[in-house]
Design a protein around this motif. Sequence first.
Motif, PDB file in Angstrom:
ATOM      1  N   ARG A  86       0.850  -1.195   0.000  1.00  0.00           N
ATOM      2  CA  ARG A  86       0.000   0.000   0.000  1.00  0.00           C
ATOM      3  C   ARG A  86       0.887   1.247   0.000  1.00  0.00           C
ATOM      4  N   GLU A  87       0.354   2.350  -0.479  1.00  0.00           N
ATOM      5  CA  GLU A  87       1.094   3.602  -0.546  1.00  0.00           C
ATOM      6  C   GLU A  87       1.162   4.297   0.804  1.00  0.00           C
ATOM      7  N   ASP A  88       0.040   4.302   1.536  1.00  0.00           N
ATOM      8  CA  ASP A  88       0.023   4.973   2.847  1.00  0.00           C
ATOM      9  C   ASP A  88       0.573   4.012   3.900  1.00  0.00           C
ATOM     10  N   VAL A  89       1.878   3.958   3.974  1.00  0.00           N
ATOM     11  CA  VAL A  89       2.591   3.004   4.825  1.00  0.00           C
ATOM     12  C   VAL A  89       2.125   3.077   6.267  1.00  0.00           C
ATOM     13  N   GLN A  90       1.873   4.290   6.747  1.00  0.00           N
ATOM     14  CA  GLN A  90       1.543   4.467   8.159  1.00  0.00           C
ATOM     15  C   GLN A  90       0.211   3.832   8.545  1.00  0.00           C
ATOM     16  N   ASN A  91      -0.597   3.438   7.557  1.00  0.00           N
ATOM     17  CA  ASN A  91      -1.897   2.832   7.830  1.00  0.00           C
ATOM     18  C   ASN A  91      -1.930   1.334   7.520  1.00  0.00           C
ATOM     19  N   ALA A  92      -0.773   0.707   7.434  1.00  0.00           N
ATOM     20  CA  ALA A  92      -0.707  -0.718   7.091  1.00  0.00           C
ATOM     21  C   ALA A  92      -1.415  -1.570   8.144  1.00  0.00           C
ATOM     22  N   THR A  93      -2.023  -2.651   7.686  1.00  0.00           N
ATOM     23  CA  THR A  93      -2.729  -3.565   8.574  1.00  0.00           C
ATOM     24  C   THR A  93      -1.752  -4.569   9.178  1.00  0.00           C
ATOM     25  N   PRO A  94      -2.152  -5.249  10.260  1.00  0.00           N
ATOM     26  CA  PRO A  94      -1.277  -6.287  10.828  1.00  0.00           C
ATOM     27  C   PRO A  94      -0.897  -7.370   9.831  1.00  0.00           C
ATOM     28  N   ASP A  95      -1.835  -7.754   8.948  1.00  0.00           N
ATOM     29  CA  ASP A  95      -1.523  -8.775   7.943  1.00  0.00           C
ATOM     30  C   ASP A  95      -0.461  -8.275   6.967  1.00  0.00           C
ATOM     31  N   GLU A  96      -0.546  -7.011   6.583  1.00  0.00           N
ATOM     32  CA  GLU A  96       0.443  -6.445   5.666  1.00  0.00           C
ATOM     33  C   GLU A  96       1.810  -6.322   6.340  1.00  0.00           C
ATOM     34  N   ILE A  97       1.815  -5.981   7.608  1.00  0.00           N
ATOM     35  CA  ILE A  97       3.078  -5.913   8.344  1.00  0.00           C
ATOM     36  C   ILE A  97       3.713  -7.291   8.419  1.00  0.00           C
ATOM     37  N   GLU A  98       2.895  -8.302   8.692  1.00  0.00           N
ATOM     38  CA  GLU A  98       3.413  -9.666   8.771  1.00  0.00           C
ATOM     39  C   GLU A  98       3.959 -10.120   7.421  1.00  0.00           C
ATOM     40  N   ALA A  99       3.229  -9.803   6.335  1.00  0.00           N
ATOM     41  CA  ALA A  99       3.691 -10.189   4.997  1.00  0.00           C
ATOM     42  C   ALA A  99       5.009  -9.509   4.662  1.00  0.00           C
ATOM     43  N   ALA A 100       5.141  -8.237   5.008  1.00  0.00           N
ATOM     44  CA  ALA A 100       6.390  -7.516   4.751  1.00  0.00           C
ATOM     45  C   ALA A 100       7.546  -8.101   5.556  1.00  0.00           C
ATOM     46  N   ALA A 101       7.256  -8.539   6.769  1.00  0.00           N
ATOM     47  CA  ALA A 101       8.308  -9.159   7.597  1.00  0.00           C
ATOM     48  C   ALA A 101       8.792 -10.464   6.972  1.00  0.00           C
ATOM     49  N   PHE A 102       7.871 -11.257   6.442  1.00  0.00           N
ATOM     50  CA  PHE A 102       8.274 -12.504   5.793  1.00  0.00           C
ATOM     51  C   PHE A 102       9.027 -12.238   4.490  1.00  0.00           C
ATOM     52  N   ASP A 103       8.817 -11.061   3.885  1.00  0.00           N
ATOM     53  CA  ASP A 103       9.566 -10.700   2.682  1.00  0.00           C
ATOM     54  C   ASP A 103      11.057 -10.549   2.947  1.00  0.00           C
ATOM     55  N   THR A 104      11.448 -10.382   4.203  1.00  0.00           N
ATOM     56  CA  THR A 104      12.872 -10.218   4.511  1.00  0.00           C
ATOM     57  C   THR A 104      13.641 -11.532   4.455  1.00  0.00           C
ATOM     58  N   VAL A 105      12.939 -12.638   4.247  1.00  0.00           N
ATOM     59  CA  VAL A 105      13.585 -13.948   4.163  1.00  0.00           C
ATOM     60  C   VAL A 105      13.914 -14.248   2.701  1.00  0.00           C
ATOM     61  N   PRO A 106      15.187 -14.369   2.331  1.00  0.00           N
ATOM     62  CA  PRO A 106      15.518 -14.743   0.949  1.00  0.00           C
ATOM     63  C   PRO A 106      15.193 -16.206   0.684  1.00  0.00           C
TER      64      PRO A 106
END
Length: 527
Positions: A364-384
Amino acid sequence: MFPELDLVILSRLQFALTAMYHFIFVPLTLGLSFLLAIMESVYVMTGREIWRRMTMFWGTLFGINFALGVATGIVMEFQFGMNWSYYSHYVGDIFGAPLAIEGLMAFFLEATFIGLFFFGWNRMSKLAHLVVTWLVALGTNLSALWILVANGWMQNPVGAVFNPDTMRMEMTDFLAVVFNPVAQAKFVHTVAAGYVSAAMFVAAISAWYLLRGRHLDIAKRSMAVATSFGLAASLSVVVLGDESGYLSTEHQKMKLAAIEAMWETEPPPASFNVVAWPDQEAWRNAFQVQIPWVMGLIGTRSISKEMPGINDLVASAQRRIENGMRAYAALERVRANPDDQVARAEFSANWQDLGYGLLLKRYREDVQNATPDEIEAAAFDTVPQVMPLFWTFRVMVALGFYFIGFFAFAFWLVSTGRIENSRRFLKIALWSIALPWVAIQCGWFVAEFGRQPWVIEGVLPTFYAVSGLSVLDLVISLLVFFVLYTTLAIVGFRLLLKAIRKGPEEPSGASADAPGVQADPAMLTAH
């Protein structure tokens, strides 16, 4: 979303293609330059003409390889502006400095003295020409130093801060960038790998001559130089690679955990997975064979420190993403009102996690309004991707130990005078010629692929750094580069093969090994 992801993949593929083609030639340039300096030093000290002939022959191969390295390397720097324009805008103040120094100092030093090396044989004294040859080696390695300082900063961004007024990273400490421990470890590890490549190259070609009974005087001496140089270099590669692994424990924990397929945090001292079958969907290894203590000793230099696993590192990334959301929100307030000191203070407290907040831009563009699911997905993106990293690293390590055994045995054969009659080993040497390049390409894959999803570790996500090109633009340029670089590689290999088949010029008249013998002018002009 899919066209954007395709753009990122194609941009990465194009840079990987050009970088891997370029690095076919770089290691040989690094190593041969020093071998030439060693051979010419023996010539100057002994006066034996055969060492001059050796220097000129291997110098011809060095020159062909150097020209191809320059041709394939120039394009890479232009790609930062063409394919990675936001990256260039975001960190150009830091990344551009070592590249500029490399171009202005090391490259021109290298190119100038290479000209003197080839055309100064009959115009300079022995000692002056030897100084030139050593300066060629110095310039070649200085060029690699500044490139690896730039790359090391991408792995461990030090000496810089983000300026909310210019929306860019800005350098605060040039010396911190230059003496970045990751950059220095990468430099010595990379050049040592280049020395191994050159030693194997010289050993393999010398073995080919010995098998065919040609140029025996030069082949035996070249084999002696290559095996001693290669043994020292291969031992250095393993030691310096161990130092790089230790630094990853401090600065790139996720990369190290992925390389080791370490899903859970290992209690001290951590075990080393010799073989395993990582299952990224199940978030575990299907099977694994471990050696106790080894990973703890390598990664922490102790038996009392734990090694963080992927699951705990994902949880840590999630916390940093939440801090990054705060930094992004504060940055938006600063941009709206530059005099908002409260927002500036909040940004200053959280800016180091801004890059983690930018991971949410995929969702999403408005980063500051990210949902918990989006935060979790972004965290898993850090795994190569764990599987390719795990096995590529082990191929590299296995080859590293093979080189130590190869050069140690070759050194023994040379020292005991048995190398010429050891036809089976000479065939092994000939067929091993490409293995250092396999190991080097594996090493670069681990270094760059293991850093994903970051183009700059913890600072700028890869998908956020690309230019606004069309997919068609990238497909066309990718095909053009592939055809052009393949053509250059074929031409270069044919030139090298032609020079190798021809071999060094044979002396005329007196014994080639006699001191003070003057070379035939025809031999000199041929090179």
